[in-house]
Design a protein around this motif. Structure first.
Motif, short mmCIF file in Angstrom:
data_model
loop_
_atom_site.label_atom_id
_atom_site.label_comp_id
_atom_site.label_asym_id
_atom_site.label_seq_id
_atom_site.Cartn_x
_atom_site.Cartn_y
_atom_site.Cartn_z
N THR A 1 0.49 -1.58 0.29
CA THR A 1 -0.08 -0.39 0.36
C THR A 1 0.48 1.20 0.23
N VAL A 2 2.42 1.49 1.04
CA VAL A 2 3.13 2.51 1.18
C VAL A 2 3.64 2.52 -0.73
N ARG A 3 3.85 1.46 -1.25
CA ARG A 3 4.43 1.62 -2.45
C ARG A 3 4.10 2.41 -2.99
N GLY A 4 1.91 2.07 -3.90
CA GLY A 4 1.42 2.34 -4.24
C GLY A 4 0.90 3.90 -3.86
N VAL A 5 1.22 4.05 -3.09
CA VAL A 5 0.75 5.74 -2.61
C VAL A 5 1.91 6.12 -2.67
N THR A 6 3.16 5.83 -3.34
CA THR A 6 4.19 6.58 -3.32
C THR A 6 4.26 7.23 -4.38
N GLY A 7 4.10 5.40 -5.57
CA GLY A 7 4.05 5.45 -7.23
C GLY A 7 2.54 6.70 -7.57
N GLN A 8 1.57 7.12 -7.17
CA GLN A 8 0.60 7.76 -7.15
C GLN A 8 1.16 9.53 -6.55
N GLN B 1 2.82 14.07 -9.11
CA GLN B 1 4.02 15.91 -8.61
C GLN B 1 4.47 15.63 -10.61
N ASN B 2 4.48 14.68 -11.22
CA ASN B 2 5.02 14.76 -12.49
C ASN B 2 4.00 15.59 -13.54
N GLN B 3 3.44 15.52 -12.56
CA GLN B 3 1.94 16.03 -13.46
C GLN B 3 2.06 17.04 -13.30
N LEU B 4 2.10 17.94 -12.00
CA LEU B 4 2.03 19.08 -11.81
C LEU B 4 3.29 19.66 -12.31
N GLY B 5 4.48 18.90 -12.03
CA GLY B 5 5.21 20.05 -12.66
C GLY B 5 5.19 19.85 -14.13
N ILE B 6 4.88 19.29 -15.11
CA ILE B 6 4.43 19.67 -16.35
C ILE B 6 3.53 21.00 -16.17
N ILE B 7 2.28 20.68 -15.31
CA ILE B 7 1.39 21.98 -15.87
C ILE B 7 2.66 23.26 -15.50
N LEU B 8 3.31 22.57 -14.48
CA LEU B 8 3.70 24.48 -14.38
C LEU B 8 4.46 24.79 -16.17
N ASP B 9 5.05 23.49 -16.11
CA ASP B 9 6.41 24.03 -17.11
C ASP B 9 5.46 24.82 -17.99
#
Length: 313
Positions: A27-34, A39-47
């Motif tokens: 569960t922790v690994r799944g939450v970390t991946g999400q 974070q990557n999606q927010l980085g793309i939007i900010l870029d």
């Protein structure tokens, strides 16, 4: 029986504990991946936001000017043509392009038509997939993606800022050095030279047992003082050596042995200075190599002025 029952209960509890631990870890690994995906999606939007802002701010003047010209042409067309005609042309263009693609695919069915289709340019596909893409839209996206973001600007200007900082520190060091030389030391001459020094037992590249070493030297009053570098002088280090222009001192010519040791271009610029060394060294003679002819003339003039003064006796 009671002991067997206790043993089985202990095994069941251990298995349950291990199973719950593995489920928690997954569960922790799944939450970390999400979270990383978010974070990557927010980085793309900010870029994208930073790219739009840098386009408006003329961070890249050529591309911002091109976008401004395109917007001006679009505004001019909207001002001349009614909006309904623009929407109608856009819809008809999409309809005609779709219709032409369907007609082209239907014409490609058959023997001769199939061979003719093979001679046509291939369709554009993404690498490793069968999905087609629009080259024009790809060029437009690449155009906007080439506009730098704030992170790109930070990485680029970091090294530029370091270069500017080093240049400013060098200019400030030169001003400080000039102030010390003119006001504190009252030097008649100063500059960077090369001093002939022995390199025994290691030989130089030319097979000579001596080599030229860079120094920073000044003529202060009736003495010639030198340091290993200008930075040593700026840091207040002790001089590497000095010669007093007292008694029999001044400029010396080249000996026949030195004429054979020096190269042709060195003979024209070498300056020999002799005088009283510091401490108990007695008479001392050194060979100096100025960087150019003007430096040689100014050095010889300063040495003559220092030795011809009556106070050096």
């Amino acid at each position: 029986e009671h002991m067997i029952w206790s043993s089985n209960a202990t095994k069941d509890s251990r298995a349950g504990f291990i199973g719950s631990s593995l489920e928690t870890f997954n569960t922790v690994r799944g939450v970390t991946g999400q979270i990383q995906l978010l974070q990557n999606q927010l980085g793309i939007i900010l870029d994208i936001i930073e790219t739009i802002r840098n386009t408006v701010n003329f961070t890249c003047p050529e591309k911002s000017a091109f976008v401004l010209i395109c917007l001006g042409i679009l505004w001019f067309l909207f001002a001349l043509l009614p909006t309904r005609f623009v929407i109608l042309c856009g819809g008809l263009g999409q309809y005609i392009s779709t219709l032409m693609s369907i007609i082209q695919k239907s014409n490609n069915i058959g023997g001769e038509q199939q061979k003719e289709a093979e001679s046509l340019p291939p369709e554009h596909h993404l690498p490793g997939t069968n999905e087609s893409y629009d080259p024009v839209m790809t060029r437009i996206l690449n155009f906007f993606m080439s506009i730098p973001t704030n992170e790109d600007l930070r990485r680029f200007y970091f090294w530029e800022a370091r270069k500017v900082g080093d240049r400013e520190r060098e200019i400030w060091a030169k001003k400080r050095r000039l102030g010390r030389l003119t006001k504190l030391y009252q030097a008649q001459w100063f500059g960077e030279l090369e001093l002939k020094t022995q390199s025994v037992p290691a030989l130089s590249d030319d097979g000579r047992n001596w080599d030229w070493v860079g120094i920073f030297a000044i003529i202060q009053g009736h003495r010639f003082v030198w340091w290993r570098s200008a930075s040593d002088f700026d840091d207040g280090a002790d001089p590497s050596g000095q010669i007093f222009f007292a008694g029999h001192s001044g400029l010396a010519g080249l000996s026949p042995l030195e004429m054979r040791e020096f190269k042709r271009n060195e003979i024209e610029k070498v300056v020999n200075i002799f005088g009283r060394g510091s401490g108990t060294r007695g008479q001392l003679k050194i060979s100096l190599l100025p960087p150019d002819e003007s430096s040689k003339e100014s050095l010889e003039t300063a040495v003559l002025n220092a030795t011809m003064d009556d106070k050096n006796e």
